[in-house]
Design an enzyme around this catalytic site. Structure first.
Site, mmCIF file in Angstrom:
data_model
loop_
_atom_site.group_PDB
_atom_site.id
_atom_site.type_symbol
_atom_site.label_atom_id
_atom_site.label_comp_id
_atom_site.label_asym_id
_atom_site.label_seq_id
_atom_site.Cartn_x
_atom_site.Cartn_y
_atom_site.Cartn_z
ATOM 1 C CD GLU A 1 32.242 -16.995 -3.071
ATOM 2 O OE1 GLU A 1 31.326 -17.788 -3.226
ATOM 3 O OE2 GLU A 1 32.572 -16.157 -3.942
ATOM 4 C CG ASP B 1 25.571 -20.443 -3.855
ATOM 5 O OD1 ASP B 1 26.174 -19.770 -4.718
ATOM 6 O OD2 ASP B 1 25.074 -19.955 -2.817
HETATM 7 O O1 LIG Z 1 22.051 -11.934 -2.203
HETATM 8 C C1 LIG Z 1 23.377 -12.014 -1.660
HETATM 9 C C2 LIG Z 1 24.020 -13.309 -2.062
HETATM 10 O O2 LIG Z 1 24.211 -13.379 -3.463
HETATM 11 C C3 LIG Z 1 25.358 -13.441 -1.344
HETATM 12 O O3 LIG Z 1 25.922 -14.695 -1.605
HETATM 13 C C4 LIG Z 1 27.292 -14.712 -1.945
HETATM 14 C C5 LIG Z 1 27.413 -14.739 -3.463
HETATM 15 O O4 LIG Z 1 27.088 -15.986 -3.970
HETATM 16 C C6 LIG Z 1 27.878 -17.091 -3.515
HETATM 17 O O5 LIG Z 1 28.909 -17.502 -4.444
HETATM 18 C C7 LIG Z 1 28.837 -17.196 -5.776
HETATM 19 C C8 LIG Z 1 28.528 -18.437 -6.573
HETATM 20 O O6 LIG Z 1 28.356 -18.069 -7.919
HETATM 21 C C9 LIG Z 1 29.511 -17.462 -8.511
HETATM 22 O O7 LIG Z 1 29.165 -17.082 -9.838
HETATM 23 C C10 LIG Z 1 29.949 -16.232 -7.727
HETATM 24 O O8 LIG Z 1 31.163 -15.729 -8.299
HETATM 25 C C11 LIG Z 1 30.156 -16.612 -6.279
HETATM 26 O O9 LIG Z 1 30.531 -15.488 -5.518
HETATM 27 C C12 LIG Z 1 28.628 -16.800 -2.241
HETATM 28 O O10 LIG Z 1 28.993 -18.013 -1.627
HETATM 29 C C13 LIG Z 1 27.874 -15.925 -1.298
HETATM 30 O O11 LIG Z 1 28.763 -15.472 -0.267
HETATM 31 O O12 LIG Z 1 25.162 -13.353 0.064
HETATM 32 C C14 LIG Z 1 24.612 -12.106 0.495
HETATM 33 C C15 LIG Z 1 23.275 -11.918 -0.141
HETATM 34 O O13 LIG Z 1 22.741 -10.676 0.249
#
Ligand SMILES: O[C@@H]1[C@@H](O)[C@H](O[C@@H]2CO[C@@H](O[C@@H]3CO[C@@H](O)[C@H](O)[C@H]3O)[C@H](O)[C@H]2O)OC[C@H]1O
Length: 384
Positions: free
Chosen positions: A68, A261
């Site tokens: 991301e 998200d």
């Molecule tokens: O279970 C994981 C899943 O968590 C992963 O998702 C990524 C992480 O979460 C998303 O963004 C987060 C939003 O909350 C903030 O606190 C974090 O700093 C951000 O990173 C991000 O968009 C996803 O790419 O995907 C894989 C799964 O296995």
């Protein structure tokens, strides 16, 4: 260039200017935000050099490097014309995150340690779609070079993998559901994350992907816009973090509410309206979200049900939420558009451990609201 239907208008709104800020102070603010995030003190920065030719974006809250953040960094770098940083990020991504064996071959490990070792062997599809879009813009803005800086080839190959992984019976998974044309939360599951839906990217993939993949991307753009209508609550406009393909919240693991998200949905709708304006009714969602937050104190932003009921839990990323609500003003037609933009303008970038996600969203909003989040067209480098 902005495309309405099949026409490019080339118009990018400078919303800050519309609201009375001067051209100079706006450009200074965009540049200052870049400096704080990419070159500034430990208080604000989220980008770090690694060796002579690599660099990474640090999730300062989780102390990891995420696809991301790497893809966001590349998108920001290409918009800011910083090929040096773009190339550093992309080399780090290819060296440490690219998966060459196993179920997810062809994708990128979504979480690594800052030394490049992996925390996960699986991908998160929002990273892949941002990588592809940033790479296509890089190809158009700067031209392709030797591998891995053959940006256009890398992007088209990745998009092909995202659609076709597993078709050969290898036991792998595509990132988009081939029937619903919707992006999955992770390849091996059958539900989505409304904030992953960027139909304005899919329109461009429909122009620039391998010819055989283009019809799919056109359908994906249509399907994603429809999905936003299904997954955003009809009164509040709030989307859950995860949702099933029919749009209903997926709360199996507690992600069926409006939290981190979800914030990106407002920003994505803003940029889709800015670039395409293909579905004007998306403005209704932007208006509802801005209405919902209009009377809320940012110091008291919470986790909410999508119906708008607050939980005790505070927002983890209030600055990010201020940023995405402001970016929604590119789509909004309601009475709160100005208020949300001014709130962002009067909010500094975030400091402290949780600054990464907030400040990525902040930078995107600064770019978008100043008319600097652009579609880079093929051969722009040749026209320089
Ligand atoms: O279970 C994981 C899943 O968590 C992963 O998702 C990524 C992480 O979460 C998303 O963004 C987060 C939003 O909350 C903030 O606190 C974090 O700093 C951000 O990173 C991000 O968009 C996803 O790419 O995907 C894989 C799964 O296995």
């Amino acid at each position: 260039m902005k495309r309405l239907g099949s026409f490019y208008t080339g118009r990018y709104r400078n919303v800050f200017k519309e609201y009375g800020f001067s051209e100079q102070e706006i450009q200074d603010r965009v540049q200052d935000t870049w400096t704080k995030l990419f070159e500034g003190s430990e208080e604000t920065r989220i980008y770090y050099d690694a060796g002579d030719d690599m660099g990474y974006m640090l999730d300062t809250g989780n102390l990891d490097v995420r696809t991301e953040g790497m893809s966001y960094g590349m998108m920001i770098a290409v918009q800011m014309d910083r090929q040096d940083i773009f190339d550093r990020l992309w080399k780090w991504t290819m060296d440490y995150m690219y998966l060459t064996t196993g179920t997810h071959t062809g994708y990128f490990a979504w979480s690594c340690n800052p030394d490049g070792t992996r925390r996960s062997e699986g991908p998160a599809p929002d990273g892949e779609e941002y990588f592809a879009m940033a790479l296509l813009f890089a190809s158009h803005r700067w031209g392709d070079r030797e591998e891995p800086y053959d940006y256009g080839t890398q992007a088209r190959r990745l998009l092909h993998t995202c659609l076709h992984n597993g078709e050969d019976g290898s036991g792998r998974y595509p990132m988009w559901n081939p029937d619903h044309k919707l992006i999955k939360f992770i390849p091996e599951c059958e539900f989505s994350d409304p904030s992953y839906h960027v139909p304005h990217f899919y329109e461009l993939f429909a122009d620039w992907a391998y010819p055989e993949d283009r019809p799919f991307w056109k359908e994906a753009a249509v399907a994603s816009r429809a999905y936003l209508h299904k997954s955003c609550h009809p009164d509040t406009g709030l989307a859950p973090e995860y949702a099933y393909y029919d749009g209903t919240p997926n709360n199996e693991r507690g992600y069926g509410h409006f939290f981190s998200d979800s914030y990106r949905v407002a920003a994505n709708i803003g940029l889709d309206m800015e670039w395409y304006g293909a579905d004007e009714s998306l403005s209704d969602i932007a208006n509802r979200i801005q209405d919902f937050f209009a009377d809320k104190d940012p110091a008291d932003y919470r986790r909410y049900t999508i119906e708008g009921e607050p939980f005790e839990e505070k927002s983890l990323h209030p600055v990010g939420l201020i940023a995405t609500n402001a970016m929604a003003s590119l789509a909004a037609t309601g009475p709160h558009a100005r208020k949300h933009v001014e709130l962002l303008w009067n909010t500094p970038v975030r400091t402290g451990d949780r600054r990464y996600y907030d400040n990525c969203l902040y930078m995107f909003a600064m770019l978008a609201l100043s008319g600097n989040y652009r579609i880079w067209m093929p051969n722009e480098h040749a026209r320089k």
